[in-house]
Each structure stands twice: as structure tokens, then as C-alpha cells.
Design an enzyme around this catalytic site. Sequence first.
Site, PDB file in Angstrom:
ATOM      1  N   CYS A 357      35.688  86.138  68.666  1.00  0.00           N
ATOM      2  CA  CYS A 357      35.450  84.651  68.969  1.00  0.00           C
ATOM      3  C   CYS A 357      36.041  84.018  70.093  1.00  0.00           C
ATOM      4  O   CYS A 357      35.430  84.469  71.126  1.00  0.00           O
ATOM      5  CB  CYS A 357      36.012  84.015  67.455  1.00  0.00           C
ATOM      6  SG  CYS A 357      35.353  82.323  67.136  1.00  0.00           S
ATOM      7  N   HIS A 462      33.952  86.866  62.784  1.00  0.00           N
ATOM      8  CA  HIS A 462      35.231  87.028  61.923  1.00  0.00           C
ATOM      9  C   HIS A 462      35.068  88.002  60.719  1.00  0.00           C
ATOM     10  O   HIS A 462      34.452  87.970  60.019  1.00  0.00           O
ATOM     11  CB  HIS A 462      35.782  85.831  61.623  1.00  0.00           C
ATOM     12  CG  HIS A 462      36.454  85.064  62.719  1.00  0.00           C
ATOM     13  ND1 HIS A 462      37.634  85.241  63.518  1.00  0.00           N
ATOM     14  CD2 HIS A 462      35.708  83.709  63.318  1.00  0.00           C
ATOM     15  CE1 HIS A 462      37.742  84.531  64.455  1.00  0.00           C
ATOM     16  NE2 HIS A 462      36.748  83.588  64.247  1.00  0.00           N
TER      17      HIS A 462
END
Length: 509
Positions: A357, A462
Site C-alpha cells: 500500500c 493488505h
Amino acid sequence: MTAVCVMVLGTTSGAGKSWLTTALCRHYARQGLRVAPFKAQNMSNNARVVAPTLHRVRGSLPPEGADAPWGGPAAHRGGEIGSAQYFQSLAAKAEPDVRMNPLLLKPEADTRSQVVLMGEVSRELSDMPWRGRSEKVWPHITAALDALCQENDVVVIEGAGSPAEINLHASDIVNMRVARHVQARCLLVTDIDRGGAFAHLYGTWALLPEDDRALIKGFVLNKFRGDASLLAPAPQMLQELTGVPVVATLPMWWQHGLPEEDGVFDDKTRAAGAVHTTIAVIAWPRISNLDEFQPLKNVPGVRLVWARTPADCAGADWIVLPGSKSTAADLAWLREQGLDRAVAEHAARGGAVLGICGGLQVLGEALIDTHGIDGNAPGLGLLPLVTAFDADKTVCRTSATFGELGGTWRSLSGVTAAGYEIHHGQTAQHPAMAAKGDIAREVIPGLAWQNAAGNVLGCYLHGLFEDPAVLRALFGVTAPTLETVFDGLADFLEHHVEPGVLDALIHKD
């Protein structure tokens, strides 16, 4: 039905509220009861994606592969809740729901937080002075809690900080105001390892108004080392002063397997057996979703190190750049510490680098912010990518299959991984670099890219290490499941709480 509410309060942050709430959720769920967790307000950059209440009103999520207005075949848009409440809902054997954590504060700086209300970012509340929010959000909090109470037999509520923070009493929306609203049966837990536990318990109780004191049904001593019989006569003396019994003395337990909610992991838990892989995770100031690394702690032979200086990266096999709530600011910190050079030198030697991310964004050539979301900055230049921050936030659950990878990460080729996305940035190939032939290998369309050498990988997904297929591909093992962790927490609690206490807490008068 109207649920009985059990509430876990703490004398301080870090006393053990989150894990005790999780253990209670699993204990009552194992009794065949319908159980839900609840925390009115959480402050954490560890968040998970769940289905918003709106979707629940419309019906359940669409079947896998079906199109829907909130997502495509492999992604479902959703709302955010704190990771602790997400795990508590799984422990309760309940579907995670934004009502379980109606207000989430995600710190962006020491004096500023992004406010997430009922799963959605609220710019109005984010810009509002902290003390002015309480009355605006209280109706949402009570509506969420009341709805959960109507649908369940037991609601296990977690407080925040301490209920005796008297400077915050007038604007309280997470501790005793919640307890009074549902007449919760409260346990007050303290960390005895810090010292002064009996003073903490008595002082907290003494600072509460008399009506609130009546809701405290038991004291819990957490993280005790040694012979519990040596505590006498203090528990009895405390009960004589307050009328409240000590109902449990819980031994110190480092390796329960539940991700830490607020703090980074520490070096008290070393890798089991001979270390074959050392992973240095960059511990920048606004790290987010650090709980996703918990499964790596449970892999035999893997050692995790928090890297705050270049020396911390020495000898690492992998360097991981994790998520960030303030990517440009954390990138500036990285450079101030000299860690940018450490990462670049590690990659130049062929060492494995993984960006997740915000970490992916940092690995690219540039961060471009035309909306005032995060900030502009040159990246580390390890991937020929550019990230533009968008005003809209991507929040979704995602399942994706890796394409063909090379080098360090080749074992992930063809692996399907399930996880979640939470990001403002949109990342793509740098057009000028593509014109010169420097092209990143896009191994998941729009989500993951690899460098030509094969040792640097960036991904928006994630939760990779929580997927058993990913752990098997990378290490040939599967870490203990969350189900095993939840049952272990409940077993531990049941063994150390005084007989009959847990049943008495939910007995309807």
C-alpha cells in the site's frame, strides 16, 4: 431479544482490554449464544474492511462473481472498522459490521485524525474540533449499539483508555456513558506488570461517580508474574474498600497469537528454532495495518525486526515497507534516518524488497497530490511507477491471483490471495519511463508490480500473510489459524477466572 452487555474497562491504555474482550467473545460464543463486540470509538491506524450497514439492509453481499453497484466480481466496497473489533467479531463467530465500531479515528499527525463514522470518512467531523464531535456522533453510537443489542444475546463492549479520565468526562462517548446507556456489567482490568496495580484499580474506582461505581462487577489483574498467593491480602483489602472482588489473576502471556492493536511487536518473542529468514519491517511514524504481520511471527524460522535505523536492516533477507497513514511524511522520515539508502543498497545487492500500500507508493518514482490528501514527493525509484492521490478513498475487500513472477517472488506465481484495500492513491506505470523501455511487470492488474530483476515487489493488497496459500508458497508452512488463537484465548480465560464469574456476568436478574 435484548442482549446482556458485558463491558471491559481498563485503568490505562495497554492494560489488556482488547484481548480480554476477544476472549470473552469466544467464550460466550462457545456457549451457543449470539454474540457481538462493540467499541464506540477507537483510535487506531489498524483498520479492516467490512460490509457497511447499508449493504446489510439491502441484503447480504452478492454471490462471488456477481456484479453489484458496490463492487465487481472480485472486490466488494465496504466500510472501515478498527482491527480489534474485526478480530473480536470473528471470535464471536459473527459477521464483521460497521456498527461494531461506529467511530474510528485514524491519526494523520500528532494533532489531527481522519474521522471514520459508520465505516465512511467524514470530512466534516475530521475538520471539527475534537470536543465538538461528541454530541454529533452520540446518536449514531447509540443507534448502532441498540441495534446490536436487539440482534444478539450478549454484546461484549470494549472501553478506551481509562474511564477515570476526569478531564474527558463531560465529552465521554466510549466509557461510562456507554456503560450507563445499556447498564453494562463491567470488568476493570489493570496491567500488574507495570506496578501500582491496586492503586490503579482503587484510584479508577474512586474517581467514578457513585452510579458508575455500581456497574463495576469485578477487577482483573493482568500480566502477573510469579506466585499469585503472594498477592494476599491485597485483593481482600481492595474488596473491603470498594465492595468489588478481584475475579481473575491472569499470568503474563507473550505468545497468545492475537495481533497487537496499537503497539508494534517487540523482540520478547524470538523465532522458534534456527532462523532462516530475517524480515526487517520499516517502522515509520504513521505505520498502518501493522497487525497483518502477526502471522509471520508464528512461522518457524522467521524473525521479524522493526527497522528505525539503517543498522536495523543489516543482515535482513527481506525489507518490508508497510502501509502508512501519511505516506509523504513517512517518506520524508525515511530519508531523514538514512533508511532510503539502506533500502536502495539492499535492493541493489539483490535483496528482497516488498512494499504494501503506502510502501508500494514509496517504491515508485513520484507521489503526486493535486487534492491536498497526502503531499507531493519524489519516491525511491525502485519501481517505474507514479502514484496520484485521489479525493475518493478505495475501501474494498479483494481477491486476486498473481500472474507470472520472477526472481525472489516467483513462488507466488498463480497464487490466489484474499485481502483488503484501503488507499487514496492510484498507481500506474510512469509513461516517460515506459517510453524509454523501463516497464514494471504488472503481476496483478492495477494492484501489484515487480521490477525487472524480480527482487522488488509492490502490492496494494493488505492481509497477504493472513492468507494460508501465500504462507505456503513463500515458506512451505501454514501459521496457526485465527480459530486456534481465539479458542486458546477463551481456554486461558476460563482457566484463570474464578468459577461462576463469567456465567454470573450474563445472568439476567
